[in-house]
Design a protein around this motif. Structure first.
Motif, mmCIF file in Angstrom:
data_model
loop_
_atom_site.group_PDB
_atom_site.id
_atom_site.type_symbol
_atom_site.label_atom_id
_atom_site.label_comp_id
_atom_site.label_asym_id
_atom_site.label_seq_id
_atom_site.Cartn_x
_atom_site.Cartn_y
_atom_site.Cartn_z
ATOM 1 N N ALA A 1 -4.642 -7.426 -13.618
ATOM 2 C CA ALA A 1 -3.838 -8.189 -12.671
ATOM 3 C C ALA A 1 -4.422 -8.154 -11.388
ATOM 4 N N TRP A 2 -5.638 -7.227 -11.144
ATOM 5 C CA TRP A 2 -6.342 -7.301 -9.906
ATOM 6 C C TRP A 2 -7.459 -8.288 -10.191
ATOM 7 N N ARG A 3 -8.109 -8.646 -11.293
ATOM 8 C CA ARG A 3 -8.892 -9.697 -11.657
ATOM 9 C C ARG A 3 -8.310 -11.230 -11.469
ATOM 10 N N ALA A 4 -6.890 -10.998 -11.775
ATOM 11 C CA ALA A 4 -6.222 -12.194 -11.516
ATOM 12 C C ALA A 4 -6.028 -12.627 -10.116
ATOM 13 N N ALA A 5 -5.696 -11.664 -9.377
ATOM 14 C CA ALA A 5 -5.911 -11.620 -7.966
ATOM 15 C C ALA A 5 -7.066 -12.050 -7.210
ATOM 16 N N LEU A 6 -8.038 -11.828 -7.609
ATOM 17 C CA LEU A 6 -9.379 -12.344 -7.146
ATOM 18 C C LEU A 6 -9.422 -13.859 -7.433
ATOM 19 N N GLY A 7 -8.992 -14.192 -8.663
ATOM 20 C CA GLY A 7 -9.199 -15.433 -8.849
ATOM 21 C C GLY A 7 -8.188 -16.421 -8.095
ATOM 22 N N ALA A 8 -7.122 -15.878 -7.559
ATOM 23 C CA ALA A 8 -6.044 -16.525 -6.632
ATOM 24 C C ALA A 8 -6.300 -16.727 -5.339
ATOM 25 N N ALA B 1 0.509 -4.372 -5.712
ATOM 26 C CA ALA B 1 0.939 -5.201 -4.247
ATOM 27 C C ALA B 1 -0.057 -4.780 -3.221
ATOM 28 N N GLY B 2 -0.330 -3.429 -3.053
ATOM 29 C CA GLY B 2 -1.285 -2.953 -2.034
ATOM 30 C C GLY B 2 -2.623 -3.771 -2.174
ATOM 31 N N PHE B 3 -3.164 -4.036 -3.447
ATOM 32 C CA PHE B 3 -4.445 -4.551 -3.528
ATOM 33 C C PHE B 3 -4.244 -5.899 -3.214
ATOM 34 N N GLN B 4 -3.192 -6.620 -3.436
ATOM 35 C CA GLN B 4 -2.821 -8.302 -3.060
ATOM 36 C C GLN B 4 -2.933 -8.142 -1.460
ATOM 37 N N THR B 5 -2.559 -7.237 -0.978
ATOM 38 C CA THR B 5 -2.240 -7.136 0.419
ATOM 39 C C THR B 5 -3.786 -7.118 1.164
ATOM 40 N N LEU B 6 -4.440 -6.135 0.286
ATOM 41 C CA LEU B 6 -5.767 -6.051 0.994
ATOM 42 C C LEU B 6 -6.557 -7.381 0.788
ATOM 43 N N LEU B 7 -6.435 -8.011 -0.242
ATOM 44 C CA LEU B 7 -7.222 -9.479 -0.193
ATOM 45 C C LEU B 7 -6.797 -10.604 0.642
ATOM 46 N N LEU C 1 -20.096 0.352 6.079
ATOM 47 C CA LEU C 1 -19.154 0.503 4.914
ATOM 48 C C LEU C 1 -17.624 1.006 5.178
ATOM 49 N N PHE C 2 -16.530 0.322 4.800
ATOM 50 C CA PHE C 2 -15.242 0.597 5.076
ATOM 51 C C PHE C 2 -14.623 1.054 3.617
ATOM 52 N N VAL C 3 -13.817 1.953 3.582
ATOM 53 C CA VAL C 3 -13.189 2.330 2.612
ATOM 54 C C VAL C 3 -11.534 1.920 2.543
ATOM 55 N N TRP C 4 -11.084 1.512 1.619
ATOM 56 C CA TRP C 4 -9.743 1.068 1.549
ATOM 57 C C TRP C 4 -8.840 2.242 1.094
ATOM 58 N N ARG C 5 -7.813 2.683 1.678
ATOM 59 C CA ARG C 5 -6.817 3.585 1.304
ATOM 60 C C ARG C 5 -7.418 5.095 0.999
ATOM 61 N N PRO C 6 -8.397 5.679 1.699
ATOM 62 C CA PRO C 6 -9.007 6.948 1.194
ATOM 63 C C PRO C 6 -7.965 8.048 1.349
ATOM 64 N N GLU C 7 -6.750 7.982 2.001
ATOM 65 C CA GLU C 7 -5.885 8.580 1.974
ATOM 66 C C GLU C 7 -5.139 8.875 0.570
ATOM 67 N N ARG C 8 -5.430 8.006 -0.350
ATOM 68 C CA ARG C 8 -4.710 7.874 -1.605
ATOM 69 C C ARG C 8 -5.369 8.458 -2.691
ATOM 70 N N VAL C 9 -6.595 9.217 -2.701
ATOM 71 C CA VAL C 9 -7.272 10.122 -3.471
ATOM 72 C C VAL C 9 -6.953 11.334 -3.304
ATOM 73 N N HIS C 10 -7.258 12.274 -4.374
ATOM 74 C CA HIS C 10 -7.223 13.550 -4.347
ATOM 75 C C HIS C 10 -8.310 14.460 -5.323
ATOM 76 N N GLY C 11 -8.339 15.571 -5.256
ATOM 77 C CA GLY C 11 -9.191 16.245 -5.858
ATOM 78 C C GLY C 11 -10.826 16.079 -5.511
ATOM 79 N N ARG C 12 -11.763 16.065 -6.507
ATOM 80 C CA ARG C 12 -12.979 16.093 -6.174
ATOM 81 C C ARG C 12 -13.447 14.911 -5.352
#
Length: 321
Positions: free
Chosen positions: A207-214, A176-182, A264-275
């Motif tokens: 699902a993300w590839r399909a969203a690109l096609g839409a 859902a978040g990826f579709q909102t980004l598109l 360069l812009f990063v989508w949702r950098p707060e969603r990652v963790h670790g290295r």
């Protein structure tokens, strides 16, 4: 791939054939010597399980190309990945100098130098840290990419390009978040009178590839899902982008985007963790990237060119001409 013995004094890129390892080893080796050769390993069990630790018969266990190279070792071997770390250890014992990319999880004394991402935290006299990963993206590479994809230059400016990875254990990303980004990026491109392109990668889920096609076909730009959409335009999109947006899951993808002249812009950098989070934090703190917001405004860019910097340090440390 048929391999030949490396001539004395040559530089040889050593890897296991995996795309990420091959790209880093070749990029650094050819930054040191444009004519550097390539050695693709053929690892077998049990040696591949234990690499880079040496078991009896290790030279046999990594394939005929390595055995040939051991009889006439190169002046310098540049390896990337666990299998290559074993191969570069063996080549060093045979007389080559050895540089290993990524932390081999063994004492650095087994190699002449290690090249390790900052987010891995390994440090020492034998260690050269870098921000991100090694790759071939520089001004010459970008010029070649622009020439190879000339039709992209005709897209309306500003041209926003989205580089798409996918969810991972280090990046909690949702459909859902990826579709909102598109929708957000497409709407912004329409409002600007510009264009919007997006390109999937090996990690992108169906699902993300399909969203690109839409995405609205009337909006100028390319939406590339796989080879069914034609030849991979990744290089051309990097070279022609006026603005780059990346999902936050791939060090390699972000490193290559950061080597261009585009903001360069990063989508949702707060969603990652670790290295991965440590890498993103460094990229954001140094001002080479910004977190994506509703209206990504252009900012001054200094391309991040770690391959050239690391190659210069290696030449100095190893006394190369």
């Amino acid at each position: 791939m048929k391999q030949s013995a490396a001539p004395p004094g040559a530089c040889l890129a050593v890897h296991d054939g995996r795309a990420g390892n091959a790209r880093q080893a070749l990029a650094l080796a050819r930054a040191l010597l444009p004519q550097a050769g390539e050695l693709v390993l053929q690892p077998r069990a049990p040696w591949r399980w234990w690499a880079p630790r040496r078991l009896p018969g290790a030279a046999f266990g990594l394939g005929a190309p390595l055995r040939t190279a051991l009889t006439q070792p190169p002046g310098l071997a540049v390896g990337c990945g666990r299998q290559a770390a074993l191969a570069t250890r063996l080549l060093r014992r045979a007389g080559a100098r050895a540089v290993q990319i990524l932390d081999p999880r063994l004492p650095p004394r087994h190699w002449d130098l290690l090249v390790v991402p900052e987010h891995d935290r390994l440090r020492g006299d034998h260690v050269i840290p870098l921000l991100g990963s090694l790759h071939p993206v520089d001004d010459a590479w970008l010029r070649q990419a622009r020439a190879a994809f000339p039709t992209l230059a005709a897209l309306p400016a500003p041209h926003t390009v989205l580089l798409v990875g996918g969810p991972s254990r280090h990046a909690a990303l949702d459909d859902a978040g990826f579709q909102t980004l598109l929708r957000q990026l497409a709407a912004h491109a329409r409002a600007e009178g510009g264009s919007f392109s997006a390109i999937a990668s090996r990690r992108t889920p169906p699902a993300w590839r399909a969203a690109l096609g839409a995405v609205d076909a009337g909006l100028p730009g390319l939406r590339w899902r796989d080879t069914g959409d034609g030849a991979n335009p990744y290089a051309g999109l990097l070279a022609h982008a006026d603005r780059l947006v990346c999902t936050p899951d791939s060090v390699n993808m972000l490193s290559e985007a950061a080597a261009t002249h585009a903001p360069l812009f990063v989508w949702r950098p707060e969603r990652v963790h670790g290295r991965m989070r440590r890498f993103l934090a460094a990229l954001l703190e140094r001002g080479r990237a910004r977190a994506l917001d509703a209206a990504p405004a252009a900012f001054a860019v200094e391309p991040l060119r770690e391959t050239a910097r690391v190659a210069a340090q290696l030449r100095q440390r190893l006394g190369l001409a």
